[in-house]
Design a protein around this motif. Structure first.
Motif, PDB file in Angstrom:
ATOM      1  N   ASN A  46       0.817  -1.211   0.000  1.00 46.33           N
ATOM      2  CA  ASN A  46       0.000   0.000   0.000  1.00 46.33           C
ATOM      3  C   ASN A  46       0.852   1.262   0.000  1.00 46.33           C
ATOM      4  N   ALA A  47       1.959   1.252   0.743  1.00 42.22           N
ATOM      5  CA  ALA A  47       2.841   2.419   0.752  1.00 42.22           C
ATOM      6  C   ALA A  47       3.528   2.586  -0.600  1.00 42.22           C
ATOM      7  N   ALA A  48       3.972   1.484  -1.217  1.00 40.82           N
ATOM      8  CA  ALA A  48       4.626   1.562  -2.525  1.00 40.82           C
ATOM      9  C   ALA A  48       3.663   2.076  -3.582  1.00 40.82           C
ATOM     10  N   ALA A  49       2.393   1.672  -3.500  1.00 41.75           N
ATOM     11  CA  ALA A  49       1.405   2.098  -4.489  1.00 41.75           C
ATOM     12  C   ALA A  49       1.168   3.603  -4.438  1.00 41.75           C
ATOM     13  N   ARG A  50       1.492   4.218  -3.315  1.00 39.22           N
ATOM     14  CA  ARG A  50       1.259   5.659  -3.153  1.00 39.22           C
ATOM     15  C   ARG A  50       2.529   6.496  -3.309  1.00 39.22           C
ATOM     16  N   LEU A  51       3.613   5.860  -3.730  1.00 40.76           N
ATOM     17  CA  LEU A  51       4.823   6.623  -4.011  1.00 40.76           C
ATOM     18  C   LEU A  51       4.604   7.545  -5.208  1.00 40.76           C
ATOM     19  N   PRO A  52       5.220   8.721  -5.216  1.00 46.02           N
ATOM     20  CA  PRO A  52       5.167   9.566  -6.416  1.00 46.02           C
ATOM     21  C   PRO A  52       5.738   8.818  -7.612  1.00 46.02           C
ATOM     22  N   VAL A  53       5.305   9.200  -8.786  1.00 48.30           N
ATOM     23  CA  VAL A  53       5.754   8.516  -9.997  1.00 48.30           C
ATOM     24  C   VAL A  53       7.264   8.518 -10.104  1.00 48.30           C
ATOM     25  N   ASP A  54       7.901   9.574  -9.660  1.00 46.56           N
ATOM     26  CA  ASP A  54       9.364   9.658  -9.756  1.00 46.56           C
ATOM     27  C   ASP A  54      10.040   9.197  -8.459  1.00 46.56           C
ATOM     28  N   GLY A  55       9.300   8.495  -7.599  1.00 47.14           N
ATOM     29  CA  GLY A  55       9.868   8.140  -6.304  1.00 47.14           C
ATOM     30  C   GLY A  55       9.929   6.650  -6.063  1.00 47.14           C
ATOM     31  N   SER A  56      10.299   5.882  -7.079  1.00 44.99           N
ATOM     32  CA  SER A  56      10.260   4.435  -6.937  1.00 44.99           C
ATOM     33  C   SER A  56      11.593   3.784  -7.276  1.00 44.99           C
ATOM     34  N   SER A  57      12.683   4.443  -6.968  1.00 44.88           N
ATOM     35  CA  SER A  57      13.982   3.822  -7.187  1.00 44.88           C
ATOM     36  C   SER A  57      14.139   2.646  -6.236  1.00 44.88           C
ATOM     37  N   GLY A  58      15.046   1.723  -6.609  1.00 49.37           N
ATOM     38  CA  GLY A  58      15.290   0.584  -5.741  1.00 49.37           C
ATOM     39  C   GLY A  58      15.667   1.007  -4.346  1.00 49.37           C
ATOM     40  N   LYS A  59      16.429   2.094  -4.240  1.00 53.78           N
ATOM     41  CA  LYS A  59      16.865   2.569  -2.929  1.00 53.78           C
ATOM     42  C   LYS A  59      15.668   3.001  -2.075  1.00 53.78           C
ATOM     43  N   GLU A  60      14.728   3.722  -2.684  1.00 50.51           N
ATOM     44  CA  GLU A  60      13.559   4.190  -1.933  1.00 50.51           C
ATOM     45  C   GLU A  60      12.656   3.035  -1.528  1.00 50.51           C
ATOM     46  N   LEU A  61      12.528   2.053  -2.419  1.00 51.16           N
ATOM     47  CA  LEU A  61      11.718   0.891  -2.085  1.00 51.16           C
ATOM     48  C   LEU A  61      12.342   0.104  -0.935  1.00 51.16           C
ATOM     49  N   LEU A  62      13.652  -0.033  -0.958  1.00 55.12           N
ATOM     50  CA  LEU A  62      14.325  -0.741   0.127  1.00 55.12           C
ATOM     51  C   LEU A  62      14.127  -0.020   1.454  1.00 55.12           C
ATOM     52  N   ALA A  63      14.227   1.299   1.430  1.00 58.63           N
ATOM     53  CA  ALA A  63      14.021   2.074   2.653  1.00 58.63           C
ATOM     54  C   ALA A  63      12.581   1.928   3.146  1.00 58.63           C
ATOM     55  N   LEU A  64      11.665   1.912   2.195  1.00 63.61           N
ATOM     56  CA  LEU A  64      10.257   1.789   2.543  1.00 63.61           C
ATOM     57  C   LEU A  64       9.961   0.421   3.152  1.00 63.61           C
ATOM     58  N   ALA A  65      10.586  -0.605   2.599  1.00 62.71           N
ATOM     59  CA  ALA A  65      10.304  -1.970   3.036  1.00 62.71           C
ATOM     60  C   ALA A  65      11.127  -2.381   4.239  1.00 62.71           C
ATOM     61  N   ASP A  66      12.274  -1.731   4.427  1.00 67.20           N
ATOM     62  CA  ASP A  66      13.191  -2.112   5.502  1.00 67.20           C
ATOM     63  C   ASP A  66      13.658  -3.558   5.350  1.00 67.20           C
ATOM     64  N   TYR A  67      13.787  -4.000   4.097  1.00 69.97           N
ATOM     65  CA  TYR A  67      14.360  -5.313   3.845  1.00 69.97           C
ATOM     66  C   TYR A  67      15.882  -5.182   3.817  1.00 69.97           C
ATOM     67  N   TYR A  68      16.560  -6.327   3.978  1.00 69.38           N
ATOM     68  CA  TYR A  68      18.004  -6.286   4.085  1.00 69.38           C
ATOM     69  C   TYR A  68      18.670  -5.881   2.777  1.00 69.38           C
ATOM     70  N   ASP A  69      18.165  -6.390   1.656  1.00 68.87           N
ATOM     71  CA  ASP A  69      18.794  -6.098   0.378  1.00 68.87           C
ATOM     72  C   ASP A  69      17.760  -6.259  -0.727  1.00 68.87           C
ATOM     73  N   GLN A  70      18.144  -5.825  -1.912  1.00 71.37           N
ATOM     74  CA  GLN A  70      17.199  -5.857  -3.024  1.00 71.37           C
ATOM     75  C   GLN A  70      16.764  -7.277  -3.389  1.00 71.37           C
ATOM     76  N   PRO A  71      17.671  -8.267  -3.466  1.00 75.28           N
ATOM     77  CA  PRO A  71      17.205  -9.621  -3.780  1.00 75.28           C
ATOM     78  C   PRO A  71      16.178 -10.151  -2.770  1.00 75.28           C
ATOM     79  N   HIS A  72      16.387  -9.836  -1.488  1.00 76.58           N
ATOM     80  CA  HIS A  72      15.431 -10.261  -0.462  1.00 76.58           C
ATOM     81  C   HIS A  72      14.071  -9.614  -0.706  1.00 76.58           C
ATOM     82  N   LEU A  73      14.066  -8.324  -1.000  1.00 77.94           N
ATOM     83  CA  LEU A  73      12.818  -7.620  -1.290  1.00 77.94           C
ATOM     84  C   LEU A  73      12.102  -8.258  -2.470  1.00 77.94           C
ATOM     85  N   ILE A  74      12.836  -8.518  -3.557  1.00 79.72           N
ATOM     86  CA  ILE A  74      12.217  -9.064  -4.766  1.00 79.72           C
ATOM     87  C   ILE A  74      11.645 -10.452  -4.495  1.00 79.72           C
ATOM     88  N   ARG A  75      12.408 -11.300  -3.806  1.00 83.66           N
ATOM     89  CA  ARG A  75      11.927 -12.658  -3.504  1.00 83.66           C
ATOM     90  C   ARG A  75      10.664 -12.620  -2.650  1.00 83.66           C
TER      91      ARG A  75
END
Length: 283
Positions: free
Chosen positions: A213-242
């Protein structure tokens, strides 16, 4: 599309969160329903749906029809629904321990599934006859009367507190148990009894739901991998994707593309033009 919600009456809370009403043309022929912290008791007043097993080798072979009354327990992965041409549903959103207040069937037999209500909630499908032309107010009154007539209550207060806390924030199960004055094994036992789901599994679903729900409300220009990782608080990008793919069948970028096309209100009910739009998640 008409969509309305109404809080459940005080006598049904906290077991029932709210009632909802939807009527109109669907956004697409198919819909991917992502996991969330609430279960849903649904009365279908339109033509039947088809639920498609996304893990079947041939999806049509894994499809089954749901017609009038059904219960969708807390899911550990996504569902794919083939919508009728016109939607008309009313429903009650229940906490995971809510169904235990309405039926004698153990919650463990209902969570993670979509089941017809005829076998465990007699009288629910009979409501359909009186609601074919109903508006939201009449539908909500009918649901309230029916659920109140079945309602018995009885969830352990520790279960109620644990569910509320896990739905709001990430908290380690050991810390949650300590705050509730029990050990982790006791917390697991009472949640399995009252909800049919473990604290860890429920926490994972809630965490995914908040992130989606938080990712769906990100600004169109606010969805870099770095911002998604910060939003999710996952350890790394592969963990987030899995993790995201396990719950949704999408990578985060695939998900954001569809949500930007349709809007953040479809954060957990993602329109699909075909089943092929839905990458198959790993089991």
């Amino acid at each position: 599309m008409l969509y309305e919600e109404c809080p459940a009456t005080a006598r049904l809370q906290p077991y029932v969160s709210h009632f909802w009403f939807v009527r109109g043309a669907p956004a697409a022929k198919y819909e991917k329903i992502l996991p969330g912290p609430l279960a849903h008791l649904i009365l279908n007043l339109s033509s039947p749906y088809r639920l498609i097993d996304p893990f079947a080798v041939a999806p049509d072979n894994g499809a089954r029809e749901v017609a009038v009354g059904f219960y969708s327990g807390v899911q550990s992965s996504y569902l794919i629904s083939e919508n009728p041409p016109h939607l008309f549903n009313i429903g009650a959103a229940l906490q995971p321990y809510g169904i235990a207040a309405l039926t004698d069937l153990p919650p463990s037999e209902l969570q993670g599934k979509v089941q017809d209500t005829d076998g465990f909630l007699p009288g629910f499908t009979a409501l359909r006859a009186g609601l074919i032309d109903a508006g939201p107010a009449a539908a909500f009154d009918a649901l309230d009367s029916f659920l109140t007539s079945r309602f018995s209550g009885g969830a352990d207060p520790r279960t109620v507190d644990a569910v509320a806390r896990l739905a709001e924030e990430d908290v380690p199960v050991a810390e949650l148990a300590r705050n509730l004055g029990v050990n982790p094994s006791t917390l697991q036992r009472i949640m399995l009894r009252d909800c049919g789901i473990t604290p860890k599994s429920y926490a994972d679903v809630c965490r995914f739901y908040r992130f989606a729900n938080a990712a769906a409300r990100l600004p169109v220009d606010g969805s870099s991998g770095k911002e998604l990782l910060a939003l999710a608080d996952y350890y790394d990008q592969p963990h987030l994707i899995r993790t995201f793919r396990r719950f949704s069948g999408f990578t985060p970028s695939e998900y954001l593309r569809l949500i930007r096309e349709h809007g953040p209100e479809y954060a957990t009910f993602v329109p699909l033009q075909s089943v092929g739009d839905s990458p198959t998640a790993a089991r």
